[in-house]
Design an enzyme around this catalytic site. Structure first.
Site, PDB file in Angstrom:
ATOM      1  N   LYS A   1       0.647  -1.088  -0.007  1.00  0.00           N
ATOM      2  CA  LYS A   1      -0.027  -0.042   0.151  1.00  0.00           C
ATOM      3  C   LYS A   1       0.872   1.419   0.107  1.00  0.00           C
ATOM      4  CE  LYS A   1      -3.603   2.605   2.483  1.00  0.00           C
ATOM      5  NZ  LYS A   1      -4.476   2.590   3.544  1.00  0.00           N
TER       6      LYS A   1
ATOM      7  N   LYS B   1      -2.189  -1.319  -4.103  1.00  0.00           N
ATOM      8  CA  LYS B   1      -3.111  -0.313  -3.401  1.00  0.00           C
ATOM      9  C   LYS B   1      -2.386   0.876  -3.543  1.00  0.00           C
ATOM     10  CE  LYS B   1      -6.173   1.988  -0.211  1.00  0.00           C
ATOM     11  NZ  LYS B   1      -6.313   2.352   0.858  1.00  0.00           N
TER      12      LYS B   1
HETATM   13  C1  PBG Z   1      -7.218   3.377   5.660  1.00  0.00           C
HETATM   14  C2  PBG Z   1      -7.900   3.197   4.050  1.00  0.00           C
HETATM   15  C3  PBG Z   1      -7.561   4.200   3.176  1.00  0.00           C
HETATM   16  C4  PBG Z   1      -7.753   4.220   1.926  1.00  0.00           C
HETATM   17  C5  PBG Z   1      -8.152   2.284   2.577  1.00  0.00           C
HETATM   18  N1  PBG Z   1      -7.945   2.298   3.526  1.00  0.00           N
HETATM   19  C6  PBG Z   1      -7.236   5.360   3.537  1.00  0.00           C
HETATM   20  C7  PBG Z   1      -5.440   5.987   4.062  1.00  0.00           C
HETATM   21  O1  PBG Z   1      -4.513   5.140   3.937  1.00  0.00           O
HETATM   22  O2  PBG Z   1      -5.909   7.697   3.603  1.00  0.00           O
HETATM   23  C8  PBG Z   1      -8.329   4.803   0.795  1.00  0.00           C
HETATM   24  C9  PBG Z   1      -9.008   3.494  -0.280  1.00  0.00           C
HETATM   25  C10 PBG Z   1      -9.319   4.820  -1.203  1.00  0.00           C
HETATM   26  O3  PBG Z   1      -8.736   5.555  -1.735  1.00  0.00           O
HETATM   27  O4  PBG Z   1     -10.290   4.781  -1.838  1.00  0.00           O
HETATM   28  N2  PBG Z   1      -5.985   3.022   6.420  1.00  0.00           N
END
Ligand code: PBG
Length: 326
Positions: free
Chosen positions: A196, A249
């Site tokens: 991520k 992601k």
């Molecule tokens: C929480 C989380 C996030 C997303 C999914 N889980 C945001 C982040 O890490 O700031 C992003 C999902 C999206 O942008 O659709 N940690």
């Protein structure tokens, strides 16, 4: 003989049925997971400004929503919670009376065979908006692990079918596996947000989930966008700790990462077509600059072609409808 004019690649492109017969990638509603933002309270259906057609919904409105999702052939949802109160430790995240813990049984009652995945993270629940516990101004990785285990356990105890840690702490898959197994939840799979990235494509999500960090950013724990070899290390680590499904992601700007992970590991692979990717398409479509249906199906095909088995997408419902009338 294997040259033009004997060879004409156009021969197999001349009409739709023929093109379909030789298509190398096919997307289906069955590939999708649909994200839901669950709000505390009653009668809440609040559209997110930067995500047209996506709503914060209170638990009492969830049954109707998930029935529609199931009717469209989408097999799974992932739940994000907007708690009633936030604090330094994000304690509503693991409260048995928390917003997600109450939403899970509502969804399972409405559609028992819908796969309910829960996002395991602290950022929606902490007053500072970070994904971990803050000690002396920094996210403390090891202190956060115990809380992540508690959150995952509380979701499983409420009936979640799968937990999905998105916090990016080191060692969290192991901590969560241990917390689940210690109480008999051996059969609950973990889908880890393994690679991520600290991406600017999450901005609309932070409006939807009300979880923007109140100071600093997430670059000390999420991955640096230029890196791909490091993504393989993250994935290998999560697999070693017991992840059942791994995720990359965002998706669209990281197709090379998806392909690399697919070619390197045999675990099922999910890709998150994130909020900013959705918002760009919506905004361009509203201006009449892009054909939303065509562009969305092209993006989803590209994510699958890159190697994803599962796609988490805000376009799931619309895409499922478009694929039916294809
Ligand atoms: C929480 C989380 C996030 C997303 C999914 N889980 C945001 C982040 O890490 O700031 C992003 C999902 C999206 O942008 O659709 N940690």
């Amino acid at each position: 003989m294997a040259e033009f004019p004997q060879v004409r690649l156009h021969r197999l492109r001349r009409w739709e049925q023929l093109r379909k017969m030789i298509a190398e990638t096919e997307i289906n509603a069955g590939d999708f997971i649909y994200p839901l933002f669950v709000a505390s309270g009653h009668g809440i259906k609040r559209e997110i400004g930067s995500m047209p057609g996506i709503f914060q919904l209170s638990t009492d409105l969830l049954a109707k929503e998930v029935e529609e999702i199931a009717r469209l052939g989408i097999p799974a949802v992932i739940l994000f919670g907007l708690p009633e109160t936030k604090d330094e430790l994000g304690s509503e995240a693991y409260s048995p009376q928390g917003v997600i813990q109450k939403a899970i049984p509502t969804v399972k009652e409405a559609v028992p065979d819908l796969v309910v995945v829960t996002d395991v993270c602290l950022c929606e629940y902490t007053s500072h908006g970070h994904c971990g516990i803050i000690v002396e101004g920094h996210v403390d990785n090891d202190r956060t692990l115990e809380i992540l285990g508690k959150i995952a356990h509380s979701h499983a105890a409420a009936g979640a079918d799968m937990v999905a840690p998105s916090d990016m702490m080191d060692g969290r898959v192991k901590a969560i596996r241990e917390a689940l197994d210690a109480d008999g939840f051996h059969t609950t799979p973990i889908m880890s947000y393994a690679a991520k990235y600290a991406s600017s494509f999450y901005a609309p999500f932070r409006e939807a989930a009300e979880c923007a960090p109140q100071f600093g950013d997430r670059r000390s724990y999420q991955m640096d966008p230029p890196n791909v070899r490091e993504a393989l290390r993250e994935v290998a680590q999560d697999i070693a700790e017991g992840a059942d499904i791994v995720m990359v992601k965002p998706a669209l700007a990281y197709l090379d990462v998806i392909r690399k992970v697919r070619d390197t590991f045999n675990h099922p692979l999910a890709a998150y077509n994130v909020s900013g990717e959705f918002a760009m398409v919506k905004a361009a479509a509203q201006k009449g600059w892009l054909d939303e249906r065509a562009v969305t199906l092209e993006i989803l095909s590209a994510i699958k072609r890159a190697g994803a088995d599962i796609i988490i997408t805000y376009h799931a419902k619309e895409a499922a409808r478009w694929l039916r009338s294809h």
